[in-house]
Design a protein around this motif. Structure first.
Motif, PDB file in Angstrom:
ATOM      1  N   GLU A 122       0.862  -1.197   0.000  1.00  0.00           N
ATOM      2  CA  GLU A 122       0.000   0.000   0.000  1.00  0.00           C
ATOM      3  C   GLU A 122       0.891   1.238   0.000  1.00  0.00           C
ATOM      4  N   ILE A 123       0.771   2.069  -1.028  1.00  0.00           N
ATOM      5  CA  ILE A 123       1.651   3.217  -1.212  1.00  0.00           C
ATOM      6  C   ILE A 123       0.951   4.494  -0.764  1.00  0.00           C
ATOM      7  N   VAL A 124       1.651   5.278   0.043  1.00  0.00           N
ATOM      8  CA  VAL A 124       1.205   6.622   0.399  1.00  0.00           C
ATOM      9  C   VAL A 124       2.264   7.591  -0.108  1.00  0.00           C
ATOM     10  N   ALA A 125       1.893   8.481  -1.036  1.00  0.00           N
ATOM     11  CA  ALA A 125       2.847   9.404  -1.650  1.00  0.00           C
ATOM     12  C   ALA A 125       2.598  10.827  -1.163  1.00  0.00           C
ATOM     13  N   VAL A 126       3.673  11.541  -0.845  1.00  0.00           N
ATOM     14  CA  VAL A 126       3.576  12.938  -0.423  1.00  0.00           C
ATOM     15  C   VAL A 126       4.601  13.756  -1.206  1.00  0.00           C
ATOM     16  N   GLU A 127       4.361  15.064  -1.287  1.00  0.00           N
ATOM     17  CA  GLU A 127       5.263  15.964  -1.999  1.00  0.00           C
ATOM     18  C   GLU A 127       5.760  17.038  -1.052  1.00  0.00           C
ATOM     19  N   GLY A 128       7.011  17.452  -1.233  1.00  0.00           N
ATOM     20  CA  GLY A 128       7.546  18.512  -0.389  1.00  0.00           C
ATOM     21  C   GLY A 128       8.960  18.871  -0.794  1.00  0.00           C
ATOM     22  N   PRO A 129       9.501  19.960  -0.232  1.00  0.00           N
ATOM     23  CA  PRO A 129      10.889  20.329  -0.510  1.00  0.00           C
ATOM     24  C   PRO A 129      11.852  19.354   0.144  1.00  0.00           C
ATOM     25  N   THR A 130      13.070  19.327  -0.363  1.00  0.00           N
ATOM     26  CA  THR A 130      14.053  18.337   0.087  1.00  0.00           C
ATOM     27  C   THR A 130      14.299  18.391   1.585  1.00  0.00           C
ATOM     28  N   ASP A 131      14.446  19.578   2.165  1.00  0.00           N
ATOM     29  CA  ASP A 131      14.761  19.647   3.597  1.00  0.00           C
ATOM     30  C   ASP A 131      13.637  19.047   4.444  1.00  0.00           C
ATOM     31  N   THR A 132      12.390  19.276   4.027  1.00  0.00           N
ATOM     32  CA  THR A 132      11.258  18.688   4.750  1.00  0.00           C
ATOM     33  C   THR A 132      11.248  17.174   4.615  1.00  0.00           C
ATOM     34  N   LEU A 133      11.504  16.676   3.413  1.00  0.00           N
ATOM     35  CA  LEU A 133      11.510  15.220   3.185  1.00  0.00           C
ATOM     36  C   LEU A 133      12.607  14.551   3.998  1.00  0.00           C
ATOM     37  N   MET A 134      13.773  15.168   4.092  1.00  0.00           N
ATOM     38  CA  MET A 134      14.870  14.582   4.870  1.00  0.00           C
ATOM     39  C   MET A 134      14.512  14.527   6.356  1.00  0.00           C
ATOM     40  N   ARG A 135      13.857  15.569   6.853  1.00  0.00           N
ATOM     41  CA  ARG A 135      13.430  15.544   8.265  1.00  0.00           C
ATOM     42  C   ARG A 135      12.415  14.433   8.500  1.00  0.00           C
ATOM     43  N   ARG A 136      11.497  14.254   7.573  1.00  0.00           N
ATOM     44  CA  ARG A 136      10.477  13.225   7.738  1.00  0.00           C
ATOM     45  C   ARG A 136      11.078  11.821   7.661  1.00  0.00           C
ATOM     46  N   LEU A 137      12.101  11.645   6.854  1.00  0.00           N
ATOM     47  CA  LEU A 137      12.818  10.369   6.847  1.00  0.00           C
ATOM     48  C   LEU A 137      13.489  10.134   8.197  1.00  0.00           C
ATOM     49  N   SER A 138      14.099  11.174   8.731  1.00  0.00           N
ATOM     50  CA  SER A 138      14.816  11.047   9.993  1.00  0.00           C
ATOM     51  C   SER A 138      13.881  10.706  11.142  1.00  0.00           C
ATOM     52  N   ASP A 139      12.656  11.280  11.134  1.00  0.00           N
ATOM     53  CA  ASP A 139      11.731  11.003  12.254  1.00  0.00           C
ATOM     54  C   ASP A 139      10.870   9.767  12.021  1.00  0.00           C
ATOM     55  N   GLY A 140      11.095   9.086  10.884  1.00  0.00           N
ATOM     56  CA  GLY A 140      10.417   7.812  10.648  1.00  0.00           C
ATOM     57  C   GLY A 140       9.070   7.911   9.971  1.00  0.00           C
ATOM     58  N   SER A 141       8.654   9.103   9.529  1.00  0.00           N
ATOM     59  CA  SER A 141       7.345   9.230   8.889  1.00  0.00           C
ATOM     60  C   SER A 141       7.400   9.024   7.377  1.00  0.00           C
ATOM     61  N   LEU A 142       8.599   8.799   6.815  1.00  0.00           N
ATOM     62  CA  LEU A 142       8.750   8.398   5.419  1.00  0.00           C
ATOM     63  C   LEU A 142       9.668   7.184   5.345  1.00  0.00           C
ATOM     64  N   ASP A 143       9.449   6.352   4.330  1.00  0.00           N
ATOM     65  CA  ASP A 143      10.276   5.159   4.127  1.00  0.00           C
ATOM     66  C   ASP A 143      11.275   5.336   2.987  1.00  0.00           C
TER      67      ASP A 143
END
Length: 304
Positions: A122-143
């Motif tokens: 099941e895929i959940v896709a989101v869009e955002g600037p790079t700095d936001t995406l990197m933070r979300r990866l770090s906090d575990g909310s993106l894979d």
């Protein structure tokens, strides 16, 4: 706080209409069922069942708790199934992020291939600037995230690794009737009298400003438009020109052409970012992104 086993027992008693039958179903003794239901009723603040000559049935309070118990148990069951497939390397939820132009063609092509190869994911896709995406990866909310080193370099984030995916060349978008539309390459100096379309937010340094400075001029006019569709509309109307990443070429309308520039410094690097311990589906998507970039080329009509 209600215990999960007690909620399961409540559901079993409600379904069977009997403490005895619920005890058989759950391998309890009848006295253990009676004690646990009494404890549950104490926690609930009052009786949950009407005691009948033959069996029991839920009273209004019991029906209310029963409804919530079914919801809680269903959520737990779904969580157990999701964790099982995740640990087995199959299926589960995959949360993917990307910056805007990566979502025009590159990421959708890879996600479609992933769905065909692993329909259980099941895929959940989101869009955002790079700095936001990197933070979300770090906090575990993106894979997984597709990120870029533009405009200020690739930001670091705890627990995140990055690998280079591709080089994204910047091209100049011109209307088809422009005097340079048929040129093999375009020197920015030849566009010194043009108005330029840029993003709506101008508080960051841009490749355009640096490139124009290298070419010996400052843009005479900058028109700030947030969305790519708006920029393309202005260029098609002959109101200016714009720099377009090659990743965005698939969205360019037929009224425009894209020309390579002589300034080869006008490019950015695209990366795939993953947590240190990535999901199996994220690794599969990383490989599909690499394959998608190899086959997703700009429309030839736009380049000629």
């Amino acid at each position: 706080m209600f215990e999960i086993d007690a909620l399961r027992l409540l559901v079993a008693v409600a379904e069977t209409g009997s403490f005895t039958k619920a005890a058989v179903r759950l391998s309890y003794t009848q006295s253990a069922v009676s004690r646990r239901i009494a404890t549950l009723e104490q926690q609930a603040g009052g009786p949950l069942f009407e005691r009948l000559p033959r069996g029991v049935r839920l009273n209004p309070a019991g029906r209310a708790l029963h409804r919530h118990a079914l919801d809680v148990l269903d959520r737990l069951s779904r969580a157990e199934r999701e964790l099982a497939v995740l640990h087995a390397g199959h299926g589960g939820l995959l949360q993917v992020g990307a910056f805007a132009t990566a979502n025009i063609s590159l990421v959708p092509a890879a996600l479609r291939a992933l769905q065909e190869a692993r329909p259980e994911v099941e895929i959940v896709a989101v869009e955002g600037p790079t700095d936001t995406l990197m933070r979300r990866l770090s906090d575990g909310s993106l894979d997984l995230a597709v990120v870029s080193d533009y405009p200020s370099g690739l930001p670091s984030a705890d627990g995140v690794t990055t690998t280079e995916l591709c080089d994204d060349e910047l091209l100049v978008a011109l209307r088809r009737g422009h005097r340079l539309a048929e040129a093999e390459t375009v020197d920015l100096g030849e566009l010194h009298d043009e108005a330029w379309l840029q993003g709506a937010y101008g508080d960051r340094p841009t490749m355009l400003a640096d490139a124009c400075a290298r070419a010996g001029f400052t843009p005479r006019k900058v028109i700030r438009i947030a969305e790519w569709t708006g920029k393309f509309g202005y260029v098609a109307a002959g109101l200016g020109v714009a720099l377009v990443p090659s990743l965005a070429a698939w969205a360019v309308p037929d009224e425009l052409v894209l020309r390579p520039l002589t300034d080869r410094a006008l490019h950015r690097t695209v990366h795939v970012a993953l947590p240190v311990t990535p999901l199996s589906a994220a690794l599969a998507l990383r490989d599909l992104l690499r394959a998608a970039r190899q086959v997703r080329r700009p429309h030839r009509d736009h380049l000629h």
